[in-house]
Design a protein around this motif. Structure first.
Motif, mmCIF file in Angstrom:
data_model
loop_
_atom_site.group_PDB
_atom_site.id
_atom_site.type_symbol
_atom_site.label_atom_id
_atom_site.label_comp_id
_atom_site.label_asym_id
_atom_site.label_seq_id
_atom_site.Cartn_x
_atom_site.Cartn_y
_atom_site.Cartn_z
ATOM 1 N N TYR A 48 1.015 -1.248 0.255
ATOM 2 C CA TYR A 48 -0.287 -0.186 0.078
ATOM 3 C C TYR A 48 1.059 1.653 -0.226
ATOM 4 O O TYR A 48 0.779 2.231 -0.847
ATOM 5 C CB TYR A 48 -1.078 -0.144 1.457
ATOM 6 N N LEU A 49 1.859 1.246 1.104
ATOM 7 C CA LEU A 49 3.029 2.341 0.933
ATOM 8 C C LEU A 49 3.457 2.989 -0.699
ATOM 9 O O LEU A 49 3.323 3.948 -0.861
ATOM 10 C CB LEU A 49 3.575 2.406 2.202
ATOM 11 N N LEU A 50 3.751 1.941 -0.815
ATOM 12 C CA LEU A 50 4.830 2.263 -1.655
ATOM 13 C C LEU A 50 3.772 2.425 -2.796
ATOM 14 O O LEU A 50 4.677 2.864 -4.236
ATOM 15 C CB LEU A 50 5.501 0.472 -2.121
ATOM 16 N N THR A 51 2.603 1.644 -3.305
ATOM 17 C CA THR A 51 1.924 1.948 -4.704
ATOM 18 C C THR A 51 1.466 3.177 -4.490
ATOM 19 O O THR A 51 0.817 4.317 -5.654
ATOM 20 C CB THR A 51 0.849 1.613 -5.171
ATOM 21 N N GLN A 52 0.914 4.151 -3.808
ATOM 22 C CA GLN A 52 0.104 5.260 -2.941
ATOM 23 C C GLN A 52 1.649 6.117 -3.530
ATOM 24 O O GLN A 52 1.546 7.474 -3.915
ATOM 25 C CB GLN A 52 0.555 5.456 -1.772
ATOM 26 N N GLN A 53 2.602 5.805 -3.639
ATOM 27 C CA GLN A 53 4.286 6.821 -4.198
ATOM 28 C C GLN A 53 4.193 6.238 -5.793
ATOM 29 O O GLN A 53 5.475 6.544 -5.914
ATOM 30 C CB GLN A 53 5.537 6.418 -3.174
ATOM 31 N N GLY A 54 3.085 5.306 -6.266
ATOM 32 C CA GLY A 54 3.684 5.846 -7.294
ATOM 33 C C GLY A 54 4.188 4.349 -8.160
ATOM 34 O O GLY A 54 4.862 4.097 -9.040
ATOM 35 N N VAL A 190 -5.973 -3.692 0.651
ATOM 36 C CA VAL A 190 -5.604 -4.196 -1.148
ATOM 37 C C VAL A 190 -6.797 -4.145 -1.682
ATOM 38 O O VAL A 190 -6.043 -4.352 -2.909
ATOM 39 C CB VAL A 190 -6.433 -5.768 0.037
ATOM 40 N N ASN A 191 -7.881 -3.703 -1.911
ATOM 41 C CA ASN A 191 -8.440 -3.029 -2.489
ATOM 42 C C ASN A 191 -7.722 -1.305 -3.387
ATOM 43 O O ASN A 191 -7.952 -1.836 -3.774
ATOM 44 C CB ASN A 191 -9.266 -2.718 -1.951
ATOM 45 N N LEU A 192 -7.336 -0.695 -2.098
ATOM 46 C CA LEU A 192 -6.401 0.286 -2.222
ATOM 47 C C LEU A 192 -5.153 0.474 -3.285
ATOM 48 O O LEU A 192 -4.751 0.868 -4.306
ATOM 49 C CB LEU A 192 -6.394 1.225 -1.369
ATOM 50 N N ILE A 193 -5.141 -0.965 -2.950
ATOM 51 C CA ILE A 193 -3.420 -1.472 -3.739
ATOM 52 C C ILE A 193 -4.244 -1.969 -4.842
ATOM 53 O O ILE A 193 -2.990 -1.189 -6.081
ATOM 54 C CB ILE A 193 -2.246 -2.823 -2.939
ATOM 55 N N THR A 194 -4.693 -2.692 -5.417
ATOM 56 C CA THR A 194 -5.242 -2.834 -7.209
ATOM 57 C C THR A 194 -5.875 -2.229 -7.471
ATOM 58 O O THR A 194 -5.348 -1.999 -8.745
ATOM 59 C CB THR A 194 -6.022 -3.821 -6.270
ATOM 60 N N LEU A 383 12.695 3.614 -0.774
ATOM 61 C CA LEU A 383 12.251 5.407 -1.252
ATOM 62 C C LEU A 383 13.044 6.405 -1.041
ATOM 63 O O LEU A 383 13.274 7.368 -1.722
ATOM 64 C CB LEU A 383 11.086 5.918 -0.413
ATOM 65 N N GLY A 384 13.820 6.372 -0.176
ATOM 66 C CA GLY A 384 15.231 6.200 0.208
ATOM 67 C C GLY A 384 14.957 7.814 1.048
ATOM 68 O O GLY A 384 16.444 8.508 0.755
#
Length: 525
Positions: A48-54, A190-194, A383-384
């Motif tokens: 979730y955290l990583l997909t929110q960052q694109g 999970v739904n937000l990830i997809t 993400l550094g």
């Protein structure tokens, strides 16, 4: 109510009300930014955290998401992890102890923010957490823990009663902790990830990580490969250890839970005993009704006999707390987690040479905060971003003091059980077994495991763990074969349920064995 009885089968309450999506297995090679292995709270939160960052993320799960340790949690969101802070101050120092507390508190705040921002209906509630003692020895330990709270500026009070029919010496509170329905919360993520384009693959077992000129390649059992800049090993036990030998640096333990509907209204907050046998009490909900969760009976995985006794002991505790015949047991289940030798999880780069392969493990049954914190930490590394807890949780921190003594004690225990299992001479014959019974048997001088199901069908497997060769023990409460050395667990048909083992147990055709009369006296019994 009638005399309460234990349910026949083990099933957590969380699955009754969660609508969990399903996903197809991986069927082709892929290239992504980040490959995540493990579909529990750590892997899903990190995705979730990583997909929110694109970022382009693929999450692999060997079974089905949320069906492992996270699906069997008791779902307390708290920084009160038993008697931990006095020990951390004495062994690690003030700063590590304070940072451990802050990491857990940050995780609680992140969960609360996500619940509020996404309006997640998951029974999130603020509760005070309590530790309580029932003996003079642990009364003193709680007083020292209270002094540690004061030293670390943790809000809490030392009290002399709890609202249950339990005689105590004292109790220590930690204010403004929380609880929730973990699968409702994580299903929403999970739904937000997809929705953000993240890919999730179930029934896809990762077995190795290969180096590819600065990238990492996850190899699956079916031979498919996912190339990524980073690999996050978020499975309960790291599916890939590199040279870390993590199975020698952790031990597995189990705990047991009852979901109870009682006439007595729940008084609020949640409670954990610090002496043995351990007992935990918290509130939850099922079908819109308030229920109690009664948890305890912790022990090392695969060690001990008669696992149903742990549920029976919890039931006797219920008789005391609720008055006999004034409650009903709705569900029973057990859970398992790993503890590191210094009680601090391993989160971060698997080794100094493999900085793009990150692991998260050893949450010591406090996975809601530890798992969330691990997800945030690993995401920051990818993400550094600077993260203040990177050094505290570093997997490479293993040091002689205070860890080395504990390291040797745990591995001597492994050696003892390795030898003991090889020396056992089972005498049980399949003809003497009842339906729904498992036992160790002997076939032509070799140790095997048999289970006769409720219809009388017989399943026979090797009982030598496919990890390092320890002999497995039958767990009748879960109908599994459990390893007393490193905590691997297998179904009665041989499939891996818990690592570190990756290879299933060899199966044997009972009918073919029967033709050899292996269970008759003339065959050596």
């Amino acid at each position: 109510m009638t005399q309460p009885k234990l349910p026949d089968d083990s099933q957590p309450i969380w699955f009754d009300e969660a609508s969990i999506p399903t996903f197809q297995p991986l069927t082709e090679d892929q290239t992504v930014d980040v490959a995540i292995v493990g579909g529990g709270i750590t892997g899903i939160t990190a995705a979730y955290l990583l997909t929110q960052q694109g970022l382009n993320v693929a999450l692999l799960e060997a079974s089905t998401i949320l069906n492992g340790t996270t699906g069997h949690t008791t779902a307390k969101i708290t920084a009160q992890h038993g008697l931990i802070y006095d020990e951390l101050i004495n062994k690690q120092g003030y700063n590590p102890a304070r940072m451990y507390y802050e990491a857990q508190t940050d995780a609680l705040q992140l969960i609360e923010e996500l619940v509020q921002n996404h309006q997640i209906d998951c029974h999130f509630e603020k509760q005070d957490a309590y530790l309580y003692s029932t003996s003079g020895e642990y009364k003193n330990k709680l007083e020292k823990e209270y002094q540690a709270y004061d030293h670390l500026n943790i809000k809490g009070n030392l009290e002399n009663q709890i609202p249950f029919n339990v005689t105590i010496e004292n109790a220590l509170s930690m204010k403004n902790q929380a609880q929730f329905h973990p699968l409702k919360y994580l299903t929403h993520l999970v739904n937000l990830i997809t929705q953000q384009g993240g890919k999730i693959y179930e029934q896809t077992t990762a077995v190795d990580v290969e180096d590819a000129h600065g990238s990492a390649v996850v190899v699956t059992r079916e031979g498919f490969r996912i190339k990524a800049n980073y690999v996050l090993a978020c499975s309960h036990f790291p599916f890939y250890e590199g040279t870390g030998m993590y199975f020698t640096r952790m031990y597995a333990s189990r705990a047991y839970a009852l979901a109870v509907k009682a006439e007595k209204p729940y008084p609020g907050d949640y409670f954990l005993s610090v002496d043995q046998p351990d007992r935990s009490i918290r509130k939850s909900y099922l079908n819109g009704e308030e229920i109690y969760l009664i948890i305890g009976e912790g022990h090392k995985t695969g060690q001990g006999e008669g696992m149903m006794k742990h549920y029976k002991n919890l039931k006797r505790f219920c008789d005391k707390v609720f008055d006999e015949n004034s409650y009903e047991i709705l569900h029973r289940w057990s859970t398992q987690d790993l503890t590191t030798i210094d009680k601090i999880p391993y989160v971060g780069a698997i080794s100094k040479k493999r900085q793009n392969v990150l692991i998260a493990t050893g949450f010591r049954k406090w996975g809601m905060t530890n798992g969330t914190n691990a997800a945030q930490l690993m995401s920051d590394i990818v993400l550094g971003n600077l993260n203040p807890y990177e050094q505290l949780f570093s997997p490479s921190r293993f040091s002689a003091d205070p860890s080395l003594k504990k390291f040797f004690v745990e591995n001597l225990d492994v050696a003892k059980h390795l030898i003991k299992g090889k020396m056992e001479m089972p005498k049980t014959q399949i003809d003497d077994m009842n339906n729904d019974e498992g036992a160790v048997i002997r076939v032509n001088g070799e140790r095997k495991g048999a289970y006769k199901d409720k219809e009388g069908n017989v399943y026979v497997v090797d009982t030598t763990c496919t990890h390092v060769g320890c002999e497995l023990n039958w767990n009748e409460s879960e109908r599994t074969w459990d390893c007393p050395c490193h905590g691997s667990r297998f179904s009665y048909t041989g499939e891996v349920i818990e690592g570190p083992a990756e290879t299933p147990l060899p199966q044997h055709d009972y009918k073919m064995l029967e033709n050899f009369n292996f269970n008759k006296k003339e065959s050596g019994y």
